[in-house]
Design a protein around this motif. Structure first.
Motif, PDB file in Angstrom:
ATOM      1  N   ASP A  11     -26.385  19.031 -46.749  1.00 34.16           N
ATOM      2  CA  ASP A  11     -27.025  17.721 -46.653  1.00 34.16           C
ATOM      3  C   ASP A  11     -26.045  16.655 -47.130  1.00 34.16           C
ATOM      4  OD1 ASP A  11     -29.373  18.766 -45.706  1.00 34.16           O
ATOM      5  OD2 ASP A  11     -30.313  18.914 -47.683  1.00 34.16           O
ATOM      6  N   VAL A  12     -25.900  15.610 -46.330  1.00 33.44           N
ATOM      7  CA  VAL A  12     -24.915  14.556 -46.601  1.00 33.44           C
ATOM      8  C   VAL A  12     -25.647  13.265 -46.934  1.00 33.44           C
ATOM      9  CG1 VAL A  12     -22.968  13.247 -45.682  1.00 33.44           C
ATOM     10  CG2 VAL A  12     -23.304  15.651 -45.027  1.00 33.44           C
ATOM     11  N   TYR A  13     -25.355  12.679 -48.099  1.00 25.69           N
ATOM     12  CA  TYR A  13     -25.941  11.423 -48.540  1.00 25.69           C
ATOM     13  C   TYR A  13     -24.842  10.360 -48.573  1.00 25.69           C
ATOM     14  CZ  TYR A  13     -29.763  14.401 -50.166  1.00 25.69           C
ATOM     15  OH  TYR A  13     -30.777  15.300 -50.241  1.00 25.69           O
ATOM     16  N   LEU A  14     -24.996   9.274 -47.809  1.00 27.51           N
ATOM     17  CA  LEU A  14     -23.997   8.211 -47.736  1.00 27.51           C
ATOM     18  C   LEU A  14     -24.160   7.240 -48.899  1.00 27.51           C
ATOM     19  CD1 LEU A  14     -24.103   7.399 -43.907  1.00 27.51           C
ATOM     20  CD2 LEU A  14     -22.610   9.026 -45.119  1.00 27.51           C
ATOM     21  N   THR A  15     -23.082   6.541 -49.160  1.00 30.75           N
ATOM     22  CA  THR A  15     -23.110   5.527 -50.226  1.00 30.75           C
ATOM     23  C   THR A  15     -23.872   4.296 -49.753  1.00 30.75           C
ATOM     24  OG1 THR A  15     -21.049   4.508 -49.498  1.00 30.75           O
ATOM     25  CG2 THR A  15     -20.875   6.315 -51.112  1.00 30.75           C
ATOM     26  N   LYS A  16     -24.290   3.467 -50.727  1.00 28.25           N
ATOM     27  CA  LYS A  16     -25.026   2.253 -50.398  1.00 28.25           C
ATOM     28  C   LYS A  16     -24.173   1.286 -49.599  1.00 28.25           C
ATOM     29  CE  LYS A  16     -27.862  -1.297 -52.569  1.00 28.25           C
ATOM     30  NZ  LYS A  16     -28.375  -1.860 -53.844  1.00 28.25           N
ATOM     31  N   THR A  17     -22.883   1.240 -49.958  1.00 22.02           N
ATOM     32  CA  THR A  17     -21.961   0.344 -49.241  1.00 22.02           C
ATOM     33  C   THR A  17     -21.817   0.768 -47.786  1.00 22.02           C
ATOM     34  OG1 THR A  17     -20.732   0.018 -51.295  1.00 22.02           O
ATOM     35  CG2 THR A  17     -19.634  -0.624 -49.251  1.00 22.02           C
ATOM     36  N   ALA A  18     -21.739   2.081 -47.555  1.00 21.23           N
ATOM     37  CA  ALA A  18     -21.606   2.577 -46.183  1.00 21.23           C
ATOM     38  C   ALA A  18     -22.843   2.271 -45.365  1.00 21.23           C
ATOM     39  CB  ALA A  18     -21.323   4.074 -46.205  1.00 21.23           C
ATOM     40  N   LEU A  19     -24.014   2.413 -45.986  1.00 18.24           N
ATOM     41  CA  LEU A  19     -25.244   2.152 -45.255  1.00 18.24           C
ATOM     42  C   LEU A  19     -25.388   0.691 -44.871  1.00 18.24           C
ATOM     43  CD1 LEU A  19     -27.743   4.398 -47.280  1.00 18.24           C
ATOM     44  CD2 LEU A  19     -26.931   4.787 -44.954  1.00 18.24           C
ATOM     45  N   GLU A  20     -24.747  -0.211 -45.631  1.00 15.78           N
ATOM     46  CA  GLU A  20     -24.843  -1.632 -45.321  1.00 15.78           C
ATOM     47  C   GLU A  20     -23.816  -2.078 -44.292  1.00 15.78           C
ATOM     48  OE1 GLU A  20     -24.430  -3.463 -49.076  1.00 15.78           O
ATOM     49  OE2 GLU A  20     -26.492  -3.008 -49.746  1.00 15.78           O
ATOM     50  N   SER A  21     -22.875  -1.198 -43.967  1.00 13.65           N
ATOM     51  CA  SER A  21     -21.852  -1.541 -42.980  1.00 13.65           C
ATOM     52  C   SER A  21     -22.418  -1.512 -41.581  1.00 13.65           C
ATOM     53  CB  SER A  21     -20.667  -0.577 -43.104  1.00 13.65           C
ATOM     54  OG  SER A  21     -21.093   0.729 -42.767  1.00 13.65           O
ATOM     55  N   GLU A  22     -21.666  -2.116 -40.630  1.00 17.85           N
ATOM     56  CA  GLU A  22     -22.116  -2.181 -39.244  1.00 17.85           C
ATOM     57  C   GLU A  22     -22.216  -0.793 -38.622  1.00 17.85           C
ATOM     58  OE1 GLU A  22     -23.209  -4.601 -37.397  1.00 17.85           O
ATOM     59  OE2 GLU A  22     -23.005  -6.079 -38.991  1.00 17.85           O
ATOM     60  N   GLU A  23     -21.306   0.101 -39.033  1.00 16.51           N
ATOM     61  CA  GLU A  23     -21.271   1.441 -38.422  1.00 16.51           C
ATOM     62  C   GLU A  23     -22.543   2.235 -38.699  1.00 16.51           C
ATOM     63  OE1 GLU A  23     -18.348   5.384 -38.327  1.00 16.51           O
ATOM     64  OE2 GLU A  23     -17.800   3.622 -39.534  1.00 16.51           O
ATOM     65  N   PHE A  24     -23.113   2.080 -39.902  1.00 19.82           N
ATOM     66  CA  PHE A  24     -24.302   2.861 -40.278  1.00 19.82           C
ATOM     67  C   PHE A  24     -25.545   1.999 -40.455  1.00 19.82           C
ATOM     68  CE2 PHE A  24     -20.539   4.997 -42.054  1.00 19.82           C
ATOM     69  CZ  PHE A  24     -20.639   6.219 -41.419  1.00 19.82           C
ATOM     70  N   LYS A  25     -25.506   0.784 -39.953  1.00 21.94           N
ATOM     71  CA  LYS A  25     -26.624  -0.119 -40.177  1.00 21.94           C
ATOM     72  C   LYS A  25     -27.924   0.365 -39.509  1.00 21.94           C
ATOM     73  CE  LYS A  25     -27.506  -5.058 -40.418  1.00 21.94           C
ATOM     74  NZ  LYS A  25     -27.026  -6.409 -40.081  1.00 21.94           N
ATOM     75  N   LYS A  26     -27.770   1.050 -38.408  1.00 20.61           N
ATOM     76  CA  LYS A  26     -28.959   1.496 -37.661  1.00 20.61           C
ATOM     77  C   LYS A  26     -29.756   2.571 -38.391  1.00 20.61           C
ATOM     78  CE  LYS A  26     -26.041   4.608 -34.945  1.00 20.61           C
ATOM     79  NZ  LYS A  26     -25.613   4.986 -33.586  1.00 20.61           N
ATOM     80  N   ILE A  27     -29.123   3.273 -39.339  1.00 21.77           N
ATOM     81  CA  ILE A  27     -29.869   4.289 -40.088  1.00 21.77           C
ATOM     82  C   ILE A  27     -30.204   3.830 -41.493  1.00 21.77           C
ATOM     83  CG2 ILE A  27     -28.775   6.161 -38.808  1.00 21.77           C
ATOM     84  CD1 ILE A  27     -27.090   6.710 -41.286  1.00 21.77           C
ATOM     85  N   ALA A  28     -29.791   2.600 -41.832  1.00 16.96           N
ATOM     86  CA  ALA A  28     -30.056   2.105 -43.179  1.00 16.96           C
ATOM     87  C   ALA A  28     -31.538   1.965 -43.489  1.00 16.96           C
ATOM     88  CB  ALA A  28     -29.325   0.763 -43.379  1.00 16.96           C
ATOM     89  N   PRO A  29     -32.399   1.470 -42.574  1.00 14.30           N
ATOM     90  CA  PRO A  29     -33.825   1.317 -42.909  1.00 14.30           C
ATOM     91  C   PRO A  29     -34.503   2.643 -43.246  1.00 14.30           C
ATOM     92  CG  PRO A  29     -33.295   0.014 -40.983  1.00 14.30           C
ATOM     93  CD  PRO A  29     -32.116   0.878 -41.251  1.00 14.30           C
ATOM     94  N   GLN A  30     -34.018   3.776 -42.715  1.00 14.24           N
ATOM     95  CA  GLN A  30     -34.647   5.063 -42.987  1.00 14.24           C
ATOM     96  C   GLN A  30     -34.567   5.432 -44.452  1.00 14.24           C
ATOM     97  OE1 GLN A  30     -32.619   7.695 -40.380  1.00 14.24           O
ATOM     98  NE2 GLN A  30     -33.580   6.892 -38.513  1.00 14.24           N
ATOM     99  N   ASN A  31     -33.523   4.921 -45.129  1.00 14.30           N
ATOM    100  CA  ASN A  31     -33.355   5.239 -46.526  1.00 14.30           C
ATOM    101  C   ASN A  31     -34.449   4.617 -47.385  1.00 14.30           C
ATOM    102  OD1 ASN A  31     -31.821   6.636 -48.492  1.00 14.30           O
ATOM    103  ND2 ASN A  31     -30.956   4.696 -49.231  1.00 14.30           N
TER     104      ASN A  31
END
Length: 680
Positions: free
Chosen positions: A72-92
């Motif tokens: 299981d992979v948990y991304l950092t808060k900074t990564a989730l706020e970036s454009e690359e991972f923005k689409k999965i940020a609300p799921q958190n």
């Protein structure tokens, strides 16, 4: 019975513990679904992409599940706020107090050690703060949920299976397996009053008088007790099927105005040992609690059969245990309450003597087949709902149905209405009733049955032989009509109208045997050979001749001896009540009687061959002939003076014909269908 009354009798504040189990199950299932719905959907990830994200510092935490080799992979808060991972940020945002943070990615590794080694190598090279956690399997949680699921599953099976068994045995919904020994009797009281009264019971005047006296005692006991009398503890209704035994019991339930328990003898029988006796105890306990009360046991021979007659059962026979308990409850210690037992059976000869004695069943009430006047009354009851024509008379119908029971008469009326409806009539006429009688006695008419002309001619002479011999013999039953139209299993039939007779003489029985053998005699006289069409005739005359020799003592060789056992004691015996020598004599005398009457019939037919040919020819032309046609050919029938007032009743006095269906068969002489089957 209205639904409102049933609702009023239903308890208001009932509580079923099964609701608790159902609520717990729903909570657990809801919690499971809620937890799953709160989990964030995890996206798949390949190994190389993961190490690329790790190298860039996007990964905050990694959990390796050792049992499943899943990462299981948990991304950092900074990564989730970036454009690359923005689409999965609300799921958190689904992570809250009720559910742990969900991983953003997951993948499967082949080798845990190599994956961990490579992870540590990249972490040290890049100086990352990413944490690595090995997750051991939660054995306790897994075992707990597995056990819980199986417990719920078996609880559901227990509820569905054993609750149904208990409900069936306990007499209603909500019963458990432990209620299997409870009584299954249906209670009729003021809330479920039976609407059948003695006015609805036509005929049976003697039987009604006796049961009415029991009802009078329950309503006005002082009338009898002031003279020192006691109410009978039991009354046994005995008679052929369909004569109205159960109807009488319903009338008692409707008239007595006391609790009435109704059940069948088979309701005591169960596969479990001791259940029958337990149900008897529970039945009488309920009746005593509601005393005065009446218990009605229909078909009591199911448990009341004489003990010790079956040599193949052991000493712990369940039926005997049930009977013993019934005997004790009916007349034993502590039976001073007013509980009256009514029972019905058509096999009183096999009942146990202890059950039949005074003190248990004090009264033996015979419910016999209705006589002429009683049949008239029964017809009047069943004719009321019908729309009748002007030519329908209950007295005429009563004369056309000798040997019919009350149930048979009800069936005749119903069949007549169906026949009239089939013909699109507005009223039910007399001919419809006659067609209904023919339908019940002989079966459905088969006009389209294919019969070869040669066989049809043989059938015509066969039936003409019956009619000729019966017409010429003074003691034979009067003929109604003859037909060669196939009906039921018969290819032809001769209808007779036997009237009630209390005793039968030797001459009358011999004339009946000769008349029955007239069909086969006509075949031999006309064609020179015989066929299989006389099967039912041979069966009937064999029974009659055997009864003359071995039951009624009407044979000079054997004399005044009867080997008939009316008590049924020898039902399970393997030995005959006579020697082998006597058996040979009986066989010989039976054969002499039948062959003698057969020769007598042939002689009559030879003497009247011309009239036989005329009758057979008329049968071939018209297919159905009536009494008037025989009068035209033979002239008026000469009958015995004694029989002029009361016509012969066939086998009415024979114990072989105690079954109403067999009594009905004596009205008709049927041919076997085997004749056509053999030749086709």
């Amino acid at each position: 019975m209205s639904n409102n009354n049933k609702d009023n009798r239903r308890p208001k504040n009932t509580f079923n513990p099964m609701w608790i189990y159902a609520a717990v199950g729903l909570v657990l299932i809801g919690f499971w679904f809620f937890s799953n719905s709160m989990m964030t959907p995890v996206k798949p990830l390949d190994r190389s992409t993961f190490f690329d994200y790790l190298s860039k510092g996007y990964v905050q935490n990694v959990k390796l599940h050792l049992e499943e080799n899943k990462v299981d992979v948990y991304l950092t808060k900074t990564a989730l706020e970036s454009e690359e991972f923005k689409k999965i940020a609300p799921q958190n945002s689904n992570s809250n107090m009720l559910s742990a943070p969900s991983p953003q990615y997951s993948f499967i590794v082949a080798d845990n050690a190599n994956f961990e080694k490579e992870f540590e190598q990249i972490k040290s090279e890049k100086s990352l703060n990413t944490t690595f956690e090995n997750v051991a399997p939660d054995a306790f949680s897994k075992i707990f949920w597995n056990i819980l699921i199986w417990v719920l599953f078996f609880a559901l099976i227990w509820y569905l299976l054993f609750r149904r068994m208990g409900g069936a045995a306990g007499g209603g919904p909500g019963g458990q397996i432990f209620n299997i020994g409870k009584s299954r009797a249906k209670l009729f009281d003021e809330n479920e009053k039976v609407r059948v009264t003695f006015k609805d019971v036509a005929g049976l005047e003697g039987a009604k008088e006796e049961v009415e006296e029991i009802v009078d005692f329950l309503k006005n006991p002082e009338k009898f007790t002031k003279l020192g009398g006691k109410i009978p503890k039991g009354a046994l209704l005995v008679g052929p099927p369909g004569t109205g035994k159960t109807l009488l019991a319903k009338a008692v339930a409707g008239e007595a105005n006391v609790p009435f328990f109704s059940l069948s003898g088979s309701d005591f029988v169960e596969m479990f040992v001791g259940v029958g006796a337990s149900r008897v105890r529970d039945l009488f306990k309920n009746a005593k609690d509601k005393s005065p009360a009446i218990i009605f046991i229909d078909e009591i021979d199911a448990i009341g059969r004489a003990r010790g007659k079956n040599n193949f059962t052991g000493g712990n026979d369940e039926r005997e245990n049930t009977l013993n308990q019934l005997l004790t409850e009916m007349d034993g210690f502590g039976t001073d309450t007013t509980v009256i037992v009514l029972a019905a059976t058509n096999r009183a000869d096999i009942l146990d003597k202890a059950l039949m004695r005074a003190g248990r069943f004090d009264r033996l009430i015979h419910v016999d087949l209705p006589e002429l006047n009683e049949r008239k009354e029964i017809f009047e009851v069943h004719l009321k709902p019908l729309t009748l024509g002007t030519d329908v008379e209950s007295e005429f119908l009563a004369k056309q149905t000798p040997g019919f029971s009350g149930a048979d008469i009800a069936n005749v009326c119903n069949e007549a209405a169906l026949v009239a409806a089939r013909k699109n009539k507005t009223v039910v006429e007399k001919q419809d009733f006659l067609d209904a009688v023919d339908r019940i006695i002989g079966g459905l008419e088969k006009k389209n049955k294919l019969i070869k002309p040669k066989e049809k001619k043989r059938i015509a002479y066969h039936e003409a032989g019956h009619a000729t011999v019966g017409w010429l013999l003074p003691h034979a039953a009067p003929l109604v009509k003859v037909t060669i139209v196939p009906r039921g299993k018969s290819l032809g039939a001769a209808w007779y109208l036997p009237e009630e007779r209390q005793i039968t003489t030797t001459e009358q029985m011999l004339d009946e045997i000769a008349s029955t053998m007239g069909g086969r005699a006509a075949e031999e006289v006309v064609f020179g050979d015989i066929s299989t069409g006389a099967l039912s005739d041979l069966e009937r005359v064999t029974k009659q001749a055997s009864a003359m020799v071995s039951i009624y003592g009407l044979n000079n060789t054997l004399g005044n001896i009867s080997y008939y056992d009316s008590s049924g004691q020898n039902e399970y015996g393997f030995s005959k009540p006579y020697s082998e020598e006597t058996a040979k004599t009986i066989d010989s005398e039976v054969s002499k009687i039948i062959e003698g009457e057969y020769e007598r019939a042939k002689e009559l037919l030879r003497t009247n061959r011309d009239k036989l040919d005329l009758l057979a020819q008329k049968l071939l032309e018209k297919e159905v002939i009536f009494r008037e046609d025989l009068v035209e050919i033979f002239g008026e029938r000469i009958v015995n003076e004694e029989d002029a007032v009361m016509e012969p009743a066939g086998n009415a006095t024979s114990p072989i014909d105690t079954n109403p269906s067999e009594l009905i068969e004596t009205v008709i002489t049927k041919n076997s269908e085997e004749a056509v089957d053999k030749k086709d």
